[in-house]
Enzyme design. Structure first.
Site, PDB file in Angstrom:
ATOM      1  N   CYS A  16      34.470 -16.192  -2.215  1.00 25.25           N
ATOM      2  CA  CYS A  16      34.790 -14.874  -1.668  1.00 25.25           C
ATOM      3  C   CYS A  16      34.366 -14.869  -0.197  1.00 25.25           C
ATOM      4  O   CYS A  16      33.676 -15.795   0.257  1.00 25.25           O
ATOM      5  CB  CYS A  16      34.005 -13.807  -2.428  1.00 25.25           C
ATOM      6  N   HIS A 132      18.296 -11.145 -11.440  1.00 23.18           N
ATOM      7  CA  HIS A 132      19.310 -11.732 -10.542  1.00 23.18           C
ATOM      8  C   HIS A 132      18.909 -11.411  -9.098  1.00 23.18           C
ATOM      9  O   HIS A 132      18.403 -10.323  -8.812  1.00 23.18           O
ATOM     10  CB  HIS A 132      20.681 -11.141 -10.866  1.00 23.18           C
ATOM     11  N   GLU A 134      20.508 -10.630  -6.396  1.00 27.99           N
ATOM     12  CA  GLU A 134      21.055  -9.404  -5.783  1.00 27.99           C
ATOM     13  C   GLU A 134      20.344  -8.174  -6.342  1.00 27.99           C
ATOM     14  O   GLU A 134      20.005  -7.246  -5.593  1.00 27.99           O
ATOM     15  CB  GLU A 134      22.569  -9.298  -6.042  1.00 27.99           C
ATOM     16  N   CYS A 201      32.255  -5.084  -6.500  1.00 28.11           N
ATOM     17  CA  CYS A 201      33.011  -5.694  -5.406  1.00 28.11           C
ATOM     18  C   CYS A 201      34.418  -6.063  -5.872  1.00 28.11           C
ATOM     19  O   CYS A 201      34.578  -6.770  -6.868  1.00 28.11           O
ATOM     20  CB  CYS A 201      32.274  -6.942  -4.927  1.00 28.11           C
ATOM     21  N   SER A 229      26.134 -19.500 -12.299  1.00 27.79           N
ATOM     22  CA  SER A 229      26.837 -18.406 -11.625  1.00 27.79           C
ATOM     23  C   SER A 229      27.193 -17.281 -12.591  1.00 27.79           C
ATOM     24  O   SER A 229      27.921 -17.493 -13.566  1.00 27.79           O
ATOM     25  CB  SER A 229      28.116 -18.960 -10.987  1.00 27.79           C
TER      26      SER A 229
END
Ligand code: SF4
Length: 295
Positions: A16, A132, A134, A201, A229
């Site tokens: 991305c 995680h 983020e 997103c 991931s």
């Protein structure tokens, strides 16, 4: 090679823009000076991490950061909590901030929402994966007070008699987020306010439909992704949902010859953390396996 077999790479798969930007920043920094540290894997893809390691980038942990002084450290697209910036300031570390602008905006919104509502007892709830990177960065905007929920079972952590602002980690599924909204809305007491903000997103969410179409069109789907991931796990499960012959592979070495038996259309796709060059390498490898078979 048997010319009745086609091998296609999904045009929509791959990094991305947040990850592309982070890698560009790493390469630009490495071209100035070979010593560069990155806090955590720059992408959840060991091949890409190795490619940058070969150019001089060292991946470090938060514990390592505490012990480094006067070096350059790149912060990856996932973002970091304020405590990381504080350590960097204390240790004279110069930060190359590659936090994705989408994540940065979300951090700011959460921080504002927390500051505005903390005195009145507002709870900040984040739909995401506990631990995680983020999510840690988002929780850090609330002095560690945000409540992280991954599924309905976690909702008991919320006090439904107090106001709730619900946000989402950027890479969670839209349908899961909608489920959270309806569950929370049902449980809120009438005197408390519930607000939800769709912060997923679209770089990820918008890929789902086209990826599902791509998976359905092939006899065998090779989904290329690092096993760590979360976006990879999510998109892989979407492909698997429409095509049971979807295989999750880290690279071409995971491909088993038996998978290719009798297939006519092979599709190669991947996560937002999958480099294009890796999908191309997989295509070449599959091509040579088929040629070998035909001999
Ligand atoms: S998935 Fe979206 S939010 Fe996450 S790094 Fe990529 S562009 Fe940024």
């Amino acid at each position: 090679m048997n010319d009745t077999v086609t091998i296609e790479i999904d045009e929509g798969s791959g990094f991305c823009f947040g990850v592309v930007t982070a890698i560009d920043k790493a390469e630009a920094a490495l071209s100035q000076d070979a010593e560069l540290y990155c806090l955590g894997d720059i992408v959840h893809n060991s091949d890409e991490v190795k490619r940058l390691a070969d150019k001089g980038m060292t991946t470090i942990t938060h514990d390592d950061l505490e012990n480094l002084h006067d070096v350059r450290v790149l912060l990856r697209a996932h973002g970091e909590p304020p405590s990381t910036y504080a350590v960097a300031r204390r240790n004279g570390i110069s930060i190359i901030d590659a936090t994705c602008p989408v994540v940065l905006r979300l951090q700011r919104r959460i921080k504002e929402s927390y500051r505005e509502g903390v005195a009145a007892g507002r709870q900040i709830v984040i739909y995401g994966k506990p631990g995680h990177a983020e999510v840690n960065g988002l929780v850090g905007q609330t002095d560690g007070n945000a409540i992280v929920v991954q599924g309905v079972a976690d909702l008991d952590k919320i006090d439904f008699s107090r106001d709730v602002d619900l946000y989402s980690q950027t890479t969670m599924s839209l349908s899961g987020f909608k489920d959270m909204i309806s569950e929370i809305a049902q449980r809120m007491t009438p005197d408390a306010t519930f607000r939800s903000f769709d912060t997923i997103c679209r770089q990820v969410a918008n890929r789902v439909d086209s990826l599902r179409r791509f998976a359905a069109e092939h006899d065998l789907v090779l989904f290329v992704s690092g096993k760590k991931s979360s976006n990879g796990k999510f998109l892989y499960s979407e492909c698997l949902g429409v095509n049971k012959s979807t295989r999750l592979i880290s690279d071409e070495n995971d491909i088993e010859a038996g998978w290719l038996d009798g297939v006519r259309r092979i599709g190669i796709c991947g996560a937002t953390s999958t480099p294009r060059w890796l999908m191309e390498r997989v295509r070449e490898h599959v091509g040579s396996m088929l040629e070998h078979d035909a001999c």
